[in-house]
Scaffold this motif. Structure first.
Motif, mmCIF file in Angstrom:
data_model
loop_
_atom_site.group_PDB
_atom_site.id
_atom_site.type_symbol
_atom_site.label_atom_id
_atom_site.label_comp_id
_atom_site.label_asym_id
_atom_site.label_seq_id
_atom_site.Cartn_x
_atom_site.Cartn_y
_atom_site.Cartn_z
ATOM 1 N N ALA A 1 1.719 -8.576 1.487
ATOM 2 C CA ALA A 1 2.086 -7.888 0.255
ATOM 3 C C ALA A 1 1.828 -8.798 -0.942
ATOM 4 N N LYS A 2 1.563 -8.166 -2.093
ATOM 5 C CA LYS A 2 1.357 -8.942 -3.316
ATOM 6 C C LYS A 2 2.710 -9.138 -3.982
ATOM 7 N N ARG A 3 3.056 -10.386 -4.239
ATOM 8 C CA ARG A 3 4.308 -10.704 -4.905
ATOM 9 C C ARG A 3 4.031 -11.265 -6.296
ATOM 10 N N ILE A 4 4.768 -10.726 -7.264
ATOM 11 C CA ILE A 4 4.458 -10.964 -8.668
ATOM 12 C C ILE A 4 5.728 -11.319 -9.424
ATOM 13 N N VAL A 5 5.607 -12.227 -10.382
ATOM 14 C CA VAL A 5 6.649 -12.434 -11.371
ATOM 15 C C VAL A 5 6.040 -12.090 -12.722
ATOM 16 N N ASN A 6 6.802 -11.336 -13.514
ATOM 17 C CA ASN A 6 6.408 -10.977 -14.877
ATOM 18 C C ASN A 6 7.439 -11.628 -15.811
ATOM 19 N N PRO A 7 7.285 -12.916 -16.113
ATOM 20 C CA PRO A 7 8.352 -13.677 -16.791
ATOM 21 C C PRO A 7 8.673 -13.227 -18.210
ATOM 22 N N SER B 1 0.818 -1.219 0.000
ATOM 23 C CA SER B 1 0.000 0.000 0.000
ATOM 24 C C SER B 1 0.849 1.266 0.000
ATOM 25 N N ASN B 2 2.029 1.225 0.606
ATOM 26 C CA ASN B 2 2.941 2.365 0.602
ATOM 27 C C ASN B 2 3.913 2.202 -0.574
ATOM 28 N N ALA C 1 6.455 3.673 -1.510
ATOM 29 C CA ALA C 1 7.870 3.845 -1.164
ATOM 30 C C ALA C 1 8.499 2.537 -0.701
ATOM 31 N N LYS C 2 7.667 1.571 -0.271
ATOM 32 C CA LYS C 2 8.183 0.292 0.205
ATOM 33 C C LYS C 2 8.033 -0.829 -0.818
ATOM 34 N N ALA C 3 7.567 -0.477 -2.003
ATOM 35 C CA ALA C 3 7.429 -1.479 -3.063
ATOM 36 C C ALA C 3 8.817 -1.920 -3.522
ATOM 37 N N VAL C 4 8.887 -3.114 -4.081
ATOM 38 C CA VAL C 4 10.144 -3.659 -4.588
ATOM 39 C C VAL C 4 9.941 -4.013 -6.053
ATOM 40 N N ASN C 5 10.831 -3.514 -6.917
ATOM 41 C CA ASN C 5 10.825 -3.848 -8.339
ATOM 42 C C ASN C 5 12.218 -4.341 -8.712
#
Length: 200
Positions: A191-197, A165-166, A168-172
Motif C-alpha cells: 500500500a502507498k503510505r503518505i503524510v500531508n504535513p 486499490s480497494n 473501502a480499505k483506504a485509511v485517512n
C-alpha cells in the motif's frame, strides 16, 4: 505532548502550523524508518507547497530524499527551477532523483499518452496523473504538499493516508491525535503510505 500506543508523539492542536508540520514529518520519518527501513521521500512538483515541505523536512532534522516526477507537461520555468533546487539540495547532502514515467513498459510523455488513450486528460478522466506522477515513490513512505484549501476533492485527504486499490480499505487520518495503527495494519507494505504535513 502525548504518546500513543506506538510510542509516537502526537501533535497538540494548540501548536502553531509550522510546529505541527515539523512534528508530522518526524512521526512519518519514524514510521518510514521502522516499517520500510528507508528515509521518507518528499515528492516535489516545483511549486510553492512542495518547496515548503522540503524546508519543513530539513527543519525537522530527519533523513529524507527528494523526488520529482518528470511529467513532461511542466512549464520550462518549472523544469529549470527543479534543476536548480536539486543542485542546491544535493550540495546540502540531500539525495534527489527524478521519476521518469512509463506506460505499458515503455518510457512515455503526456504527448504520447494522448494518442495512446485516444483522449486528452480531463477533470474527470485524470489518467495522466496515474501514469506520470503517482507511481513515483512506490514502495516508500512519501510526503506531499497537498492542502485542503486547494479543492473539494483534496478536502477528503488525510494528514496520514494509506492508499490501496480497494477504496473501502483506504485509511485517512485527519486528526493529529488519532491512532496511526491502521496505517500499517494489516502489515502489507504494498500500500502507498503518505503524510500531508501542510494539509490544513
Amino acid at each position: 505532548m502525548n504518546s500513543n500506543e506506538w510510542g509516537i508523539v502526537t501533535v497538540p492542536a494548540s501548536a502553531d502550523p509550522e510546529t505541527r508540520a515539523i512534528k508530522r514529518f518526524q512521526i512519518a520519518s519514524e514510521l518510514s524508518l521502522s516499517n520500510y527501513g528507508t528515509p521518507i521521500v518528499v515528492t516535489v512538483s516545483g511549486g510553492k507547497d512542495s518547496s515548503v515541505c522540503v524546508e519543513l523536512a530539513r527543519r525537522a532534522g530527519i533523513p529524507f530524499e527528494v523526488l520529482h516526477s518528470h511529467t513532461t507537461a511542466d512549464a520550462p520555468e518549472t523544469v529549470y527551477f527543479v534543476r536548480e533546487e536539486f543542485k542546491r539540495l544535493e550540495a546540502l547532502g540531500i539525495p534527489c532523483s527524478y521519476y521518469l514515467p512509463t506506460y505499458k513498459g515503455e518510457r512515455t510523455s503526456m504527448w504520447r499518452l494522448i494518442p495512446q488513450t485516444m483522449m486528452p486528460p480531463t477533470r474527470l478522466a485524470r489518467y495522466c496523473c496515474a501514469v506520470l506522477k503517482e507511481p513515483g515513490g512506490a514502495g516508500r513512505m512519501i510526503a506531499t504538499g497537498v492542502r485542503w484549501a486547494e479543492s473539494n476533492a483534496r478536502k477528503r485527504r488525510g494528514i496520514f493516508e494509506k492508499q490501496v486499490s480497494n477504496p473501502a480499505k483506504a485509511v485517512n487520518i485527519k486528526s493529529d491525535t488519532d491512532s496511526l495503527e491502521d496505517l500499517f495494519a494489516p502489515c502489507k507494505l504494498a500500500a502507498k503510505r503518505i503524510v500531508n504535513p501542510i494539509v490544513d
